[in-house]
Design a protein around this motif. Structure first.
Motif, PDB file in Angstrom:
ATOM      1  N   ALA A 158      14.408   3.507 -14.335  1.00  0.00           N
ATOM      2  CA  ALA A 158      15.283   3.843 -15.370  1.00  0.00           C
ATOM      3  C   ALA A 158      16.515   4.665 -14.582  1.00  0.00           C
ATOM      4  N   ILE A 159      16.189   5.396 -13.465  1.00  0.00           N
ATOM      5  CA  ILE A 159      17.459   6.028 -12.776  1.00  0.00           C
ATOM      6  C   ILE A 159      18.246   4.823 -11.866  1.00  0.00           C
ATOM      7  N   ALA A 160      17.605   4.105 -11.437  1.00  0.00           N
ATOM      8  CA  ALA A 160      18.167   2.874 -10.906  1.00  0.00           C
ATOM      9  C   ALA A 160      18.986   2.035 -11.710  1.00  0.00           C
ATOM     10  N   ALA A 161      18.636   1.737 -12.977  1.00  0.00           N
ATOM     11  CA  ALA A 161      19.157   1.231 -14.106  1.00  0.00           C
ATOM     12  C   ALA A 161      20.319   1.880 -14.540  1.00  0.00           C
ATOM     13  N   GLY A 162      20.195   3.169 -14.600  1.00  0.00           N
ATOM     14  CA  GLY A 162      21.164   4.340 -14.911  1.00  0.00           C
ATOM     15  C   GLY A 162      22.534   4.184 -13.897  1.00  0.00           C
ATOM     16  N   VAL A 163      22.263   4.319 -12.884  1.00  0.00           N
ATOM     17  CA  VAL A 163      23.320   4.366 -11.991  1.00  0.00           C
ATOM     18  C   VAL A 163      23.847   3.164 -11.380  1.00  0.00           C
ATOM     19  N   LYS A 164      23.169   1.975 -12.173  1.00  0.00           N
ATOM     20  CA  LYS A 164      23.520   0.544 -11.750  1.00  0.00           C
ATOM     21  C   LYS A 164      23.378   0.206 -10.311  1.00  0.00           C
ATOM     22  N   ALA A 165      22.114   0.398  -9.795  1.00  0.00           N
ATOM     23  CA  ALA A 165      21.861   0.619  -8.379  1.00  0.00           C
ATOM     24  C   ALA A 165      21.728  -1.198  -8.082  1.00  0.00           C
ATOM     25  N   ASP A 166      21.677  -1.631  -6.953  1.00  0.00           N
ATOM     26  CA  ASP A 166      21.581  -2.955  -6.649  1.00  0.00           C
ATOM     27  C   ASP A 166      20.151  -3.336  -6.557  1.00  0.00           C
ATOM     28  N   ARG A 167      19.189  -2.400  -6.234  1.00  0.00           N
ATOM     29  CA  ARG A 167      17.805  -2.569  -6.185  1.00  0.00           C
ATOM     30  C   ARG A 167      17.054  -1.358  -6.061  1.00  0.00           C
ATOM     31  N   CYS A 168      15.567  -1.209  -6.620  1.00  0.00           N
ATOM     32  CA  CYS A 168      14.812  -0.070  -6.511  1.00  0.00           C
ATOM     33  C   CYS A 168      13.762  -0.600  -5.563  1.00  0.00           C
ATOM     34  N   ASP A 169      13.705   0.276  -4.270  1.00  0.00           N
ATOM     35  CA  ASP A 169      12.586   0.154  -3.507  1.00  0.00           C
ATOM     36  C   ASP A 169      11.437   1.101  -3.928  1.00  0.00           C
ATOM     37  N   ILE A 170      10.107   0.360  -4.125  1.00  0.00           N
ATOM     38  CA  ILE A 170       8.983   1.320  -4.520  1.00  0.00           C
ATOM     39  C   ILE A 170       8.232   1.259  -3.149  1.00  0.00           C
ATOM     40  N   TYR A 171       7.894   2.191  -2.564  1.00  0.00           N
ATOM     41  CA  TYR A 171       7.079   2.696  -1.384  1.00  0.00           C
ATOM     42  C   TYR A 171       5.539   3.064  -1.850  1.00  0.00           C
ATOM     43  N   THR A 172       4.629   2.375  -1.341  1.00  0.00           N
ATOM     44  CA  THR A 172       3.231   2.720  -1.536  1.00  0.00           C
ATOM     45  C   THR A 172       2.537   2.714  -0.503  1.00  0.00           C
ATOM     46  N   ASP A 173       1.219   2.732  -0.673  1.00  0.00           N
ATOM     47  CA  ASP A 173       0.279   2.844   0.520  1.00  0.00           C
ATOM     48  C   ASP A 173      -0.100   1.176   0.627  1.00  0.00           C
ATOM     49  N   VAL A 174       0.329   0.328   0.149  1.00  0.00           N
ATOM     50  CA  VAL A 174       0.181  -1.097   0.411  1.00  0.00           C
ATOM     51  C   VAL A 174       1.356  -1.430   0.809  1.00  0.00           C
ATOM     52  N   ASP A 175       1.579  -2.738   1.756  1.00  0.00           N
ATOM     53  CA  ASP A 175       2.642  -3.435   2.248  1.00  0.00           C
ATOM     54  C   ASP A 175       3.408  -4.566   1.478  1.00  0.00           C
ATOM     55  N   GLY A 176       3.060  -4.407   0.132  1.00  0.00           N
ATOM     56  CA  GLY A 176       3.453  -5.601  -0.779  1.00  0.00           C
ATOM     57  C   GLY A 176       2.470  -6.276  -1.730  1.00  0.00           C
ATOM     58  N   VAL A 177       2.681  -7.133  -2.570  1.00  0.00           N
ATOM     59  CA  VAL A 177       2.011  -7.473  -3.708  1.00  0.00           C
ATOM     60  C   VAL A 177       1.360  -8.801  -2.926  1.00  0.00           C
ATOM     61  N   TYR A 178      -0.315  -8.662  -3.218  1.00  0.00           N
ATOM     62  CA  TYR A 178      -1.128  -9.781  -2.602  1.00  0.00           C
ATOM     63  C   TYR A 178      -1.521 -10.739  -3.955  1.00  0.00           C
ATOM     64  N   THR A 179      -1.973 -11.914  -3.265  1.00  0.00           N
ATOM     65  CA  THR A 179      -2.425 -12.652  -4.253  1.00  0.00           C
ATOM     66  C   THR A 179      -3.795 -12.365  -5.115  1.00  0.00           C
ATOM     67  N   THR A 180      -4.301 -11.281  -4.452  1.00  0.00           N
ATOM     68  CA  THR A 180      -5.446 -10.676  -5.140  1.00  0.00           C
ATOM     69  C   THR A 180      -6.104  -9.555  -4.195  1.00  0.00           C
ATOM     70  N   ASP A 181      -6.880  -8.476  -4.750  1.00  0.00           N
ATOM     71  CA  ASP A 181      -7.198  -7.354  -3.908  1.00  0.00           C
ATOM     72  C   ASP A 181      -7.714  -7.766  -2.555  1.00  0.00           C
ATOM     73  N   PRO A 182      -7.146  -7.288  -1.561  1.00  0.00           N
ATOM     74  CA  PRO A 182      -7.734  -7.623  -0.121  1.00  0.00           C
ATOM     75  C   PRO A 182      -9.134  -7.140   0.128  1.00  0.00           C
ATOM     76  N   ARG A 183      -9.506  -6.187  -0.647  1.00  0.00           N
ATOM     77  CA  ARG A 183     -10.925  -5.534  -0.574  1.00  0.00           C
ATOM     78  C   ARG A 183     -11.807  -6.490  -0.769  1.00  0.00           C
ATOM     79  N   ILE A 184     -11.660  -7.309  -2.108  1.00  0.00           N
ATOM     80  CA  ILE A 184     -12.407  -8.158  -2.467  1.00  0.00           C
ATOM     81  C   ILE A 184     -12.205  -9.601  -1.738  1.00  0.00           C
ATOM     82  N   VAL A 185     -11.136 -10.146  -1.317  1.00  0.00           N
ATOM     83  CA  VAL A 185     -10.873 -11.351  -0.603  1.00  0.00           C
ATOM     84  C   VAL A 185     -10.032 -10.970   0.525  1.00  0.00           C
ATOM     85  N   PRO A 186     -10.787 -10.586   1.539  1.00  0.00           N
ATOM     86  CA  PRO A 186      -9.935 -10.493   2.892  1.00  0.00           C
ATOM     87  C   PRO A 186      -8.840 -11.415   3.234  1.00  0.00           C
TER      88      PRO A 186
END
Length: 408
Positions: A158-186
């Motif tokens: 919401a803040i990124a949209a409000g200030v017309k940001a070029d992008r919003c970077d979400i930093y988490t404990d994973v390094d991206g979006v995977y095809t499934t949960d790596p704990r189930i499928v290595p």
């Protein structure tokens, strides 16, 4: 100069050393010339601790005072990060979420109405890096209001949209979006890019990387997102409106999602008449209970039918109570419930144009003798309710069947 919002989750803020690591990332972006705003979550586990304190104080607490308590975790991390940045020579200051975000709706699960960006624009003109607590805003009645669990992602978008940001970077404990949960499928693969639609569906059926509301808001605002590791300097996953270039050549299925937060309810012997489903579902909606998969099957020539639906596992007891209170109105013969179920889903823009993908899913599960208890679908998603004990097997065989396994 790129204008970006950087959002850091609870594990990123869990201790001073990690806050220093976050501050160094922010400092580098600012030094490279980016116009930076930062949104932070409370440190990992802090919101749960504050919720428990409220429960210990009184079981029937005032929701507005509850918001005051549980929002304090983000205020602490915002102040600590601003201090740390200042110590590194960065001109930084903290704001409060309620100074910037206007919210409405139910306290504890408010929605964002608007972002007042004037203070942030003034800070930027002065060369200040703004650090903002997520999860909070100001309600219509002038009280602090929280945005629900995971609401810091929504704050950041919401803040990124409000200030017309070029992008919003979400930093988490994973390094991206995977095809499934790596704990189930290595052999799960990290995606370079995924569409808003696919990410929204994955988040809605169990993927925990991004909060559903934040993805929906980014999609409406056409705001590019990036999902990145808070702990390693690795390329993450871009969340965009449309795939382009090499990304378009990836599999028609983006990923396989698994969700154990499911419970099944079946009502037998209800009348096979118009409006009967509404008589069951409407009271649940009024009670704030989310109903997901629905299967309504009539018994030929009997005038009766059975209704099966799923609710979040934590809502099962409440759902049963709501329905039992209306037994005389609904007129069902028996109420059967089961919380040993789970949902497995395939998600991908390819489903829209290839009906064979759904049949391939069902055939793959049938080959492993995995029984389908219910099925639902959207334009780019097909979900099946199965026994919880078979969930991991289902995810693995579907991941392989759709060619999503990473190369050895």
């Amino acid at each position: 100069m790129p204008r970006i919002v950087m959002k850091f989750g609870g594990t990123s803020m869990a201790g001073i050393e990690r806050i220093r690591h976050v501050a160094e990332r922010v400092r580098r972006e600012a030094a490279d010339g980016a116009e930076v705003r930062v949104v932070v979550s409370a440190r990992a586990g802090e919101t749960d601790r504050l919720v428990q304190l409220c429960r210990e104080a009184t079981a029937l607490h005032d929701s507005t005072e509850y918001d005051v308590v549980v929002a304090s975790g983000e205020q602490v991390t915002a102040g600590l990060l601003a201090m740390t940045l200042q110590n590194m020579g960065v001109n930084a200051r903290s704001f409060m979420g309620w100074q910037l975000v206007r919210a409405s709706g139910v306290h504890g699960n408010a929605r964002v109405d608007a972002v007042e960006s004037g203070m942030l624009d003034d800070a930027l003109k002065s060369g200040i890096v703004a650090v903002i607590p997520g999860f909070q805003g100001m309600s219509d009645d002038g009280r602090l209001a929280t945005l629900g669990r995971g609401g810091s992602d929504t704050s950041a978008v919401a803040i990124a949209a409000g200030v017309k940001a070029d992008r919003c970077d979400i930093y988490t404990d994973v390094d991206g979006v995977y095809t499934t949960d790596p704990r189930i499928v290595p052999k799960a693969r990290k995606l370079d890019a995924i569409t808003f639609e696919e990410m929204l569906e994955l988040a809605g059926v169990g993927a925990k990387v991004l909060q559903t509301r934040s993805v929906g808001l980014a999609m409406r605002e056409n705001l590019p997102l990036r999902v990145l590791s808070a702990f390693e300097d690795k390329p993450g996953t871009r969340v965009v409106a449309q795939l382009s270039g090499a990304d378009m050549e990836r599999n028609q299925i983006a990923g396989i999602a698994a969700d154990k937060n499911e419970a099944r309810v079946t009502l037998t012997g209800i009348a096979d008449a118009p409006g009967m489903v509404a008589q069951v579902i409407s009271p649940l909606a009024d009670a704030g209970i989310l109903v997901d998969m629905i299967v309504h099957a009539a018994t030929p020539n009997s005038g009766s039918s059975d209704l099966t639906f799923t609710v979040p596992r934590a809502s099962l007891s409440q759902a049963i109570a709501v329905i039992e209170q209306r037994k005389g109105t609904i007129g069902f013969a028996e109420l059967i419930h089961d919380d040993a179920v789970a949902k497995v889903s395939i998600v991908g823009v390819g489903i829209r144009s290839n009906p064979g993908l759904a049949s391939k899913m069902f055939e793959t599960l049938a080959e492993r003798k995995i029984n389908l208890l219910a099925v639902s679908s959207s334009e780019i998603k097909v979900s099946a309710l199965i026994a919880e004990a078979e969930l991991d097997l289902a995810v693995r065989v579907l991941h392989t069947a759709f060619g999503l396994d990473a190369d050895a």
